[in-house]
Design a protein around this motif. Structure first.
Motif, PDB file in Angstrom:
ATOM      1  N   SER A  32      32.975  38.300  42.731  1.00 33.83           N
ATOM      2  CA  SER A  32      33.744  39.302  41.984  1.00 33.83           C
ATOM      3  C   SER A  32      34.589  40.155  42.913  1.00 33.83           C
ATOM      4  CB  SER A  32      32.818  40.206  41.175  1.00 33.83           C
ATOM      5  OG  SER A  32      32.117  39.460  40.217  1.00 33.83           O
ATOM      6  N   GLU A  33      34.026  40.517  44.070  1.00 40.61           N
ATOM      7  CA  GLU A  33      34.773  41.318  45.041  1.00 40.61           C
ATOM      8  C   GLU A  33      35.963  40.548  45.587  1.00 40.61           C
ATOM      9  OE1 GLU A  33      31.797  42.408  47.871  1.00 40.61           O
ATOM     10  OE2 GLU A  33      30.993  44.005  46.591  1.00 40.61           O
ATOM     11  N   LEU A  34      35.792  39.239  45.785  1.00 41.36           N
ATOM     12  CA  LEU A  34      36.903  38.401  46.257  1.00 41.36           C
ATOM     13  C   LEU A  34      38.040  38.406  45.238  1.00 41.36           C
ATOM     14  CD1 LEU A  34      38.153  36.351  48.228  1.00 41.36           C
ATOM     15  CD2 LEU A  34      36.932  34.569  46.964  1.00 41.36           C
ATOM     16  N   LEU A  39      43.308  40.522  43.327  1.00 40.76           N
ATOM     17  CA  LEU A  39      44.073  41.277  42.329  1.00 40.76           C
ATOM     18  C   LEU A  39      44.700  42.530  42.931  1.00 40.76           C
ATOM     19  CD1 LEU A  39      41.780  41.044  39.169  1.00 40.76           C
ATOM     20  CD2 LEU A  39      43.952  39.885  39.573  1.00 40.76           C
ATOM     21  N   THR A  40      43.946  43.205  43.793  1.00 43.87           N
ATOM     22  CA  THR A  40      44.477  44.402  44.455  1.00 43.87           C
ATOM     23  C   THR A  40      45.669  44.036  45.325  1.00 43.87           C
ATOM     24  OG1 THR A  40      42.286  45.419  44.424  1.00 43.87           O
ATOM     25  CG2 THR A  40      43.893  46.326  45.964  1.00 43.87           C
ATOM     26  N   ASN A  54      35.374  50.755  38.923  1.00 42.66           N
ATOM     27  CA  ASN A  54      34.789  49.778  37.991  1.00 42.66           C
ATOM     28  C   ASN A  54      35.496  48.420  37.994  1.00 42.66           C
ATOM     29  OD1 ASN A  54      32.862  51.644  37.096  1.00 42.66           O
ATOM     30  ND2 ASN A  54      34.243  52.425  35.531  1.00 42.66           N
ATOM     31  N   LEU A  55      36.264  48.126  39.044  1.00 43.95           N
ATOM     32  CA  LEU A  55      36.996  46.858  39.086  1.00 43.95           C
ATOM     33  C   LEU A  55      36.038  45.668  39.057  1.00 43.95           C
ATOM     34  CD1 LEU A  55      39.769  45.517  39.232  1.00 43.95           C
ATOM     35  CD2 LEU A  55      39.590  45.598  41.719  1.00 43.95           C
ATOM     36  N   ASP A  56      34.969  45.730  39.854  1.00 48.99           N
ATOM     37  CA  ASP A  56      33.996  44.638  39.901  1.00 48.99           C
ATOM     38  C   ASP A  56      33.364  44.427  38.526  1.00 48.99           C
ATOM     39  OD1 ASP A  56      32.296  42.677  41.191  1.00 48.99           O
ATOM     40  OD2 ASP A  56      30.679  44.157  41.061  1.00 48.99           O
ATOM     41  N   TYR A  57      32.989  45.511  37.879  1.00 49.26           N
ATOM     42  CA  TYR A  57      32.382  45.446  36.546  1.00 49.26           C
ATOM     43  C   TYR A  57      33.343  44.818  35.543  1.00 49.26           C
ATOM     44  CZ  TYR A  57      30.462  47.032  32.095  1.00 49.26           C
ATOM     45  OH  TYR A  57      29.983  47.073  30.812  1.00 49.26           O
TER      46      TYR A  57
END
Length: 143
Positions: A32-34, A39-40, A54-57
């Motif tokens: 998810s972090e990848l 995306l960032t 909350n990006l990961d969520y």
């Protein structure tokens, strides 16, 4: 031949869903972090500020919906390829979508650091239901 291609795709995709559910929490979070960092980076490239809160969520919840939306597409095509009527296929598509969603969360109970959530079952099923409903509306509009 087309029937068996869709059936094989269904089996492979359900296995993919179950594999993702069996990953330990740490490994799943890294994935998810990848996606979040990609995306960032894309957002910065386009001059868009992607909020990190909350990006990961949000990525994880979107992945639930999208995985099961794809499952819905595959299920609809399996029943269409086998010539099953809309009325009969509806029950099978929705039942199998729900059964895979419940099984998916059950598998997560046994993965280190993961848990099963009823809200995830609802979110998963929503992906299948959305595709089924879109297909029904499309079919109705064509008449």
């Amino acid at each position: 031949m087309r029937r068996f291609v869709w059936l094989l795709l269904l089996i492979v995709f359900v296995a993919f869903i179950f594999y993702n559910s069996s990953m330990p929490a740490a490994e799943s979070h890294r994935a998810s972090e990848l996606v979040g960092s990609i995306l960032t980076g894309m957002g910065k490239w386009f001059g868009i500020d992607v909020p990190q809160q909350n990006l990961d969520y949000n990525i994880r919840k979107l992945a639930h919906f999208l995985e099961f939306a794809i499952l819905g597409v595959i299920l609809c095509n399996v029943y269409a390829a086998f010539g099953v009527s809309h009325r009969t296929a509806t029950g099978y598509i929705l039942f199998l979508g729900l059964a895979v969603a419940v099984s998916d969360e059950y598998i997560q109970l046994h993965a280190p650091g993961r848990s099963a959530l009823v809200t995830d079952v609802i979110l998963d099923f929503s992906g299948v239901f959305f595709i089924w409903l879109t297909r029904e509306v499309w079919s109705w509009a064509k008449r």
